[in-house]
Design an enzyme around this catalytic site. Structure first.
Site, PDB file in Angstrom:
ATOM      1  CG  HIS A  94      63.010  44.350 -16.578  1.00  0.00           C
ATOM      2  ND1 HIS A  94      63.819  45.394 -16.966  1.00  0.00           N
ATOM      3  CD2 HIS A  94      63.645  43.778 -15.518  1.00  0.00           C
ATOM      4  CE1 HIS A  94      64.897  45.441 -16.187  1.00  0.00           C
ATOM      5  NE2 HIS A  94      64.821  44.471 -15.300  1.00  0.00           N
ATOM      6  CG  ASN A 137      67.073  40.440 -14.471  1.00  0.00           C
ATOM      7  OD1 ASN A 137      66.759  39.438 -15.086  1.00  0.00           O
ATOM      8  ND2 ASN A 137      67.246  41.613 -15.061  1.00  0.00           N
ATOM      9  CG  HIS A 187      63.439  45.957 -10.995  1.00  0.00           C
ATOM     10  ND1 HIS A 187      64.436  45.836 -10.051  1.00  0.00           N
ATOM     11  CD2 HIS A 187      64.020  45.698 -12.186  1.00  0.00           C
ATOM     12  CE1 HIS A 187      65.573  45.530 -10.654  1.00  0.00           C
ATOM     13  NE2 HIS A 187      65.350  45.419 -11.950  1.00  0.00           N
TER      14      HIS A 187
END
Ligand code: 5GP
Ligand code: ZN
Length: 110
Positions: free
Chosen positions: A97, A82, A95
């Protein structure tokens, strides 16, 4: 210091899946699927919008190794990053996911 930098320096405990000099993979604290792992560079980078091509190149085989360790490489998984407020990014440290362990049927929304 951001929350993921605190995980990197050990101030906040985590369940580590895999780690090397450059990256760490750990279990998400609020899993959104049966397996929900977060992969980050140890160096603070705000998001995909700021990341270098070199880091992206290096993180690719690391993520692939994580999916093998999680034993989800065969059945598949969803890989998401995101970016910014419209992207739904809450932690301002790049990051990825990894959502797996089941058919992931919807987008991650909060
Ligand atoms: P974002 O919405 O920024 O893409 O995702 C941030 C993710 O980090 C969320 O899925 C959230 O559950 C996870 N998270 C936030 N704080 C912590 C924490 O202290 N430990 C762990 N393991 N995960 C966290
Ligand atoms: Zn950070």
């Amino acid at each position: 210091m951001c929350i993921f930098c605190k995980i990197v320096n050990g101030e906040i405990p985590n369940n580590t899946v895999l780690e090397n000099d450059e990256f760490i993979a750990f279990e998400d604290i609020h899993p959104q699927s049966k397996i929900h792992t977060i992969v980050i560079p140890k160096v603070h980078v705000e998001s995909f919008a700021q990341v270098s091509a070199e880091t992206m190149s290096n993180i690719t085989p690391f993520i692939q190794e994580v999916t093998k360790k999680l034993n989800v490489d065969k059945d598949g998984y969803r890989l998401i990053t995101n970016i910014g407020s419209n992207g739904g990014q809450e932690v301002p440290h790049l990051h990825f996911h990894i959502l797996a362990g089941q058919r992931v049927g919807r987008l991650v929304s909060k």
